[in-house]
Design a protein around this motif. Structure first.
Motif, PDB file in Angstrom:
ATOM      1  N   VAL A 153     -24.516 -44.874  -6.719  1.00 63.51           N
ATOM      2  CA  VAL A 153     -24.650 -43.818  -5.713  1.00 63.51           C
ATOM      3  C   VAL A 153     -25.377 -42.598  -6.268  1.00 63.51           C
ATOM      4  CG1 VAL A 153     -22.390 -42.803  -6.253  1.00 63.51           C
ATOM      5  CG2 VAL A 153     -23.397 -42.441  -3.984  1.00 63.51           C
ATOM      6  N   SER A 154     -25.211 -42.345  -7.576  1.00 64.36           N
ATOM      7  CA  SER A 154     -25.864 -41.188  -8.203  1.00 64.36           C
ATOM      8  C   SER A 154     -27.374 -41.338  -8.268  1.00 64.36           C
ATOM      9  CB  SER A 154     -25.304 -40.971  -9.610  1.00 64.36           C
ATOM     10  OG  SER A 154     -25.545 -42.118 -10.424  1.00 64.36           O
ATOM     11  N   GLU A 155     -27.871 -42.586  -8.105  1.00 60.26           N
ATOM     12  CA  GLU A 155     -29.306 -42.843  -8.147  1.00 60.26           C
ATOM     13  C   GLU A 155     -29.897 -43.054  -6.752  1.00 60.26           C
ATOM     14  OE1 GLU A 155     -31.181 -42.504 -10.725  1.00 60.26           O
ATOM     15  OE2 GLU A 155     -29.505 -42.098 -12.070  1.00 60.26           O
ATOM     16  N   THR A 156     -29.116 -42.729  -5.713  1.00 64.01           N
ATOM     17  CA  THR A 156     -29.618 -42.776  -4.340  1.00 64.01           C
ATOM     18  C   THR A 156     -29.915 -41.355  -3.890  1.00 64.01           C
ATOM     19  OG1 THR A 156     -27.454 -42.527  -3.261  1.00 64.01           O
ATOM     20  CG2 THR A 156     -28.115 -44.767  -3.911  1.00 64.01           C
ATOM     21  N   MET A 157     -30.326 -41.208  -2.643  1.00 60.04           N
ATOM     22  CA  MET A 157     -30.605 -39.878  -2.098  1.00 60.04           C
ATOM     23  C   MET A 157     -29.387 -39.290  -1.382  1.00 60.04           C
ATOM     24  SD  MET A 157     -33.586 -39.664  -3.240  1.00 60.04           S
ATOM     25  CE  MET A 157     -34.083 -38.086  -2.560  1.00 60.04           C
ATOM     26  N   ALA A 158     -28.217 -39.920  -1.559  1.00 63.82           N
ATOM     27  CA  ALA A 158     -26.986 -39.410  -0.952  1.00 63.82           C
ATOM     28  C   ALA A 158     -26.597 -38.082  -1.594  1.00 63.82           C
ATOM     29  CB  ALA A 158     -25.863 -40.421  -1.105  1.00 63.82           C
ATOM     30  N   THR A 159     -25.961 -37.217  -0.806  1.00 64.44           N
ATOM     31  CA  THR A 159     -25.512 -35.916  -1.289  1.00 64.44           C
ATOM     32  C   THR A 159     -24.061 -35.707  -0.870  1.00 64.44           C
ATOM     33  OG1 THR A 159     -26.205 -34.787   0.737  1.00 64.44           O
ATOM     34  CG2 THR A 159     -27.840 -34.985  -1.034  1.00 64.44           C
TER      35      THR A 159
ATOM     36  N   GLU B  58     -23.197 -33.672   1.310  1.00 66.19           N
ATOM     37  CA  GLU B  58     -23.205 -33.500   2.759  1.00 66.19           C
ATOM     38  C   GLU B  58     -23.498 -34.805   3.498  1.00 66.19           C
ATOM     39  OE1 GLU B  58     -25.099 -31.622   0.707  1.00 66.19           O
ATOM     40  OE2 GLU B  58     -23.790 -29.853   0.658  1.00 66.19           O
ATOM     41  N   VAL B  59     -24.303 -35.680   2.880  1.00 70.85           N
ATOM     42  CA  VAL B  59     -24.706 -36.931   3.527  1.00 70.85           C
ATOM     43  C   VAL B  59     -24.212 -38.108   2.691  1.00 70.85           C
ATOM     44  CG1 VAL B  59     -26.608 -38.277   4.459  1.00 70.85           C
ATOM     45  CG2 VAL B  59     -26.762 -35.782   4.414  1.00 70.85           C
ATOM     46  N   ASP B  60     -23.276 -38.916   3.242  1.00 76.09           N
ATOM     47  CA  ASP B  60     -22.675 -40.029   2.538  1.00 76.09           C
ATOM     48  C   ASP B  60     -23.667 -41.184   2.390  1.00 76.09           C
ATOM     49  OD1 ASP B  60     -19.938 -41.056   1.536  1.00 76.09           O
ATOM     50  OD2 ASP B  60     -20.680 -42.704   2.786  1.00 76.09           O
ATOM     51  N   ILE B  61     -23.479 -41.990   1.335  1.00 77.77           N
ATOM     52  CA  ILE B  61     -24.361 -43.130   1.079  1.00 77.77           C
ATOM     53  C   ILE B  61     -24.363 -44.119   2.228  1.00 77.77           C
ATOM     54  CG2 ILE B  61     -22.518 -44.384  -0.165  1.00 77.77           C
ATOM     55  CD1 ILE B  61     -24.707 -45.576  -1.947  1.00 77.77           C
ATOM     56  N   THR B  62     -23.191 -44.284   2.888  1.00 70.34           N
ATOM     57  CA  THR B  62     -23.098 -45.242   3.995  1.00 70.34           C
ATOM     58  C   THR B  62     -23.820 -44.757   5.254  1.00 70.34           C
ATOM     59  OG1 THR B  62     -20.965 -44.277   4.640  1.00 70.34           O
ATOM     60  CG2 THR B  62     -20.911 -46.186   3.175  1.00 70.34           C
ATOM     61  N   GLU B  63     -24.143 -43.453   5.306  1.00 72.56           N
ATOM     62  CA  GLU B  63     -24.903 -42.919   6.436  1.00 72.56           C
ATOM     63  C   GLU B  63     -26.400 -43.111   6.227  1.00 72.56           C
ATOM     64  OE1 GLU B  63     -23.853 -38.908   7.550  1.00 72.56           O
ATOM     65  OE2 GLU B  63     -21.839 -39.150   6.739  1.00 72.56           O
ATOM     66  N   LEU B  64     -26.810 -43.110   4.951  1.00 67.67           N
ATOM     67  CA  LEU B  64     -28.235 -43.210   4.631  1.00 67.67           C
ATOM     68  C   LEU B  64     -28.740 -44.648   4.569  1.00 67.67           C
ATOM     69  CD1 LEU B  64     -28.823 -40.526   1.848  1.00 67.67           C
ATOM     70  CD2 LEU B  64     -29.685 -40.493   4.182  1.00 67.67           C
ATOM     71  N   TYR B  65     -27.880 -45.557   4.095  1.00 66.36           N
ATOM     72  CA  TYR B  65     -28.346 -46.917   3.828  1.00 66.36           C
ATOM     73  C   TYR B  65     -27.485 -47.950   4.561  1.00 66.36           C
ATOM     74  CZ  TYR B  65     -30.462 -44.259   0.029  1.00 66.36           C
ATOM     75  OH  TYR B  65     -31.139 -43.319  -0.701  1.00 66.36           O
ATOM     76  N   HIS B  66     -28.148 -49.053   4.967  1.00 67.10           N
ATOM     77  CA  HIS B  66     -27.458 -50.117   5.696  1.00 67.10           C
ATOM     78  C   HIS B  66     -27.965 -51.480   5.235  1.00 67.10           C
ATOM     79  CE1 HIS B  66     -27.591 -46.512   8.277  1.00 67.10           C
ATOM     80  NE2 HIS B  66     -26.327 -46.828   8.561  1.00 67.10           N
ATOM     81  N   GLU B  67     -27.143 -52.494   5.427  1.00 63.29           N
ATOM     82  CA  GLU B  67     -27.502 -53.856   5.059  1.00 63.29           C
ATOM     83  C   GLU B  67     -28.794 -54.273   5.767  1.00 63.29           C
ATOM     84  OE1 GLU B  67     -25.734 -58.375   5.684  1.00 63.29           O
ATOM     85  OE2 GLU B  67     -24.315 -56.684   5.534  1.00 63.29           O
ATOM     86  N   GLY B  68     -29.715 -54.819   4.984  1.00 57.62           N
ATOM     87  CA  GLY B  68     -30.992 -55.255   5.543  1.00 57.62           C
ATOM     88  C   GLY B  68     -32.098 -54.225   5.432  1.00 57.62           C
ATOM     89  N   ASP B  69     -31.751 -52.991   5.058  1.00 59.31           N
ATOM     90  CA  ASP B  69     -32.772 -51.940   4.915  1.00 59.31           C
ATOM     91  C   ASP B  69     -33.685 -52.235   3.723  1.00 59.31           C
ATOM     92  OD1 ASP B  69     -31.705 -50.607   7.023  1.00 59.31           O
ATOM     93  OD2 ASP B  69     -30.820 -48.962   5.857  1.00 59.31           O
ATOM     94  N   PRO B  70     -34.993 -52.036   3.869  1.00 61.61           N
ATOM     95  CA  PRO B  70     -35.894 -52.153   2.718  1.00 61.61           C
ATOM     96  C   PRO B  70     -35.808 -50.880   1.878  1.00 61.61           C
ATOM     97  CG  PRO B  70     -37.139 -51.578   4.683  1.00 61.61           C
ATOM     98  CD  PRO B  70     -35.722 -51.785   5.126  1.00 61.61           C
TER      99      PRO B  70
END
Length: 409
Positions: free
Chosen positions: A72-78, A80-92
């Motif tokens: 999660v620390s290497e994603t764009m999640a913050t 304020e914005v949870d990782i599950t809100e930014l990314y979803h199964e099947g996303d490129p």
């Protein structure tokens, strides 16, 4: 066939070796297995597809024998914005390889590092192509605000934040802005942005729309964006117009700042406009409060009153006799003696006695006299001398009557 020959053939058949299956070594097996997959190296930017999303990481199919893991620390999640809100199964996704083996056979990836690399290419292209981009304002610094664009830090000077006056920079914190890159240096990581450039383009479009439907007398709510010695500029929703100082109030205004201030909301009306040049003349003073409509009846020809010298001209002096009402004392009506220059006998601000000689409501002009005021109220005959007539009926006899009367007096 003889018995001896048959036995020999059978013996030869038994002596033929059966084929032996060769089992590859582990090194050969591994080489064969890996040959069907693309080769990867530390620092590569690769593409993949999200398999699963959890609160702590993303599992990604990268077309390799092992899946990729993105903490999660290497994603764009913050926060304020949870990782599950930014990314979803099947996303490129696009990520950088930061470890080829995390100790458990997985490939460790970073979206954040990939974005930091790719964003500079995006910024360079946006700068070269004068393309609009979206950024989020993250803070206020001396002289402007700082923004974040996928990990890249950029600066917007206060002067480039808006076409309008900005009093408090803090109001922009957290806002998403559409901007243009106006200065860029990849080597020094320098990025300067402008929201003002985008607003100007948007305003030009809005201005064309406003001008196409505008009519004289129309009223608009606007914001004062700039004040000069000669007037105030007001934004009326994408188009800017000028309120000349004389159109700010019916009363005498020395400087526009006496009436309005930058950032103030005002209601204005259209005096005139030019669709070709885009110039718009605005008025702030309400036509319903025109003293020539409401107060002029208080004044009559022949009346003597006290006024104040407002301004001087080579041909006379303008005297204020009421709020929004002034008249002209011609240089010939300033004194019984010869006057070369008006400022020889009066100065701005002087209080003087004047007599009303003529009132022209149509052109909103009043003729005044200082020397006639010494004689008191005008009688009807004197009043008639200064009133315009519909046709020229003055005879030579009338001229001599006035001349003889002046001599006798």
């Amino acid at each position: 066939m003889r018995a001896s020959e048959s036995n020999n053939e059978e013996l030869n058949s038994n002596n033929e070796e059966e084929p032996i299956e060769l089992i590859p070594s582990m090194e050969e097996f591994e080489s064969e297995l890996y040959s069907g997959f693309k080769k990867i190296y530390l620092g590569d930017i690769i593409e993949g597809t999200i398999i699963t999303v959890s609160d702590t990481e993303l599992l990604v199919n990268i077309g390799y024998i092992s899946d990729g893991i993105i903490p999660v620390s290497e994603t764009m999640a913050t926060e304020e914005v949870d990782i599950t809100e930014l990314y979803h199964e099947g996303d490129p996704i696009t990520a950088e390889i930061i470890k080829t083996d995390d100790g458990e056979g997985n490939i460790l990836l970073s979206i954040k590092k990939a974005e930091e690399i790719l964003v500079w290419d995006e910024l360079e292209k946006a700068f070269n192509d004068s393309k609009k981009i979206n950024v989020k304002v993250t803070g206020v610094v001396k002289g402007g605000v700082v923004c974040d664009l996928k990990g890249a830090r950029a600066f917007i000077p206060a002067s480039l934040l808006s076409t309008r006056y900005v009093e408090d920079l803090n109001q922009f914190i957290g806002q998403d802005l559409t901007v243009k890159v106006v200065d860029f240096d990849k080597d020094s990581k320098k990025v300067v942005l402008s929201r003002k450039e985008v607003e100007r383009e948007e305003n030009e479009i809005q201005k064309s729309l406003i001008l196409s439907t505008m009519k004289k007398g129309d009223k608009y709510m606007g914001t004062v964006v700039n004040i000069t010695n000669f007037g105030a500029f007001v934004d009326i929703g994408g188009a800017q117009g000028l309120i000349h100082v004389q159109d700010l109030s019916w009363k005498k205004v020395k400087h526009p700042s006496e009436v309005v201030k930058e950032g103030e909301k005002v209601e204005v009306y259209i005096i005139d406009f030019d669709t070709k040049t885009g110039k718009i003349a605005l008025g702030l003073k309400d036509v319903k409060e025109d003293p020539w409509e409401n107060s002029i009846n208080e004044y009559s020809v022949g009346k003597v009153l006290t006024g104040e010298i407002e301004r001087l001209a080579t041909y006379g002096a303008f005297v204020k006799i009421g709020d929004g009402i002034e008249g002209l004392v011609h240089i010939s009506e300033m004194s019984d003696k010869r006057v070369n220059k008006p400022h020889d006998i009066v100065t701005v601000g002087d209080k003087v006695q004047v007599k009303i000689l003529n009132i022209d409501k149509a052109s909103k002009r009043i003729q005044l006299s200082m020397k006639a005021a010494l004689d008191g109220e005008l009688d009807q005959e004197e009043i008639d001398k200064y009133q315009p007539s519909g046709e020229a009926t003055t005879s030579l006899e009338d001229v001599f009557k006035v001349f003889l009367k002046d001599i006798n007096n």
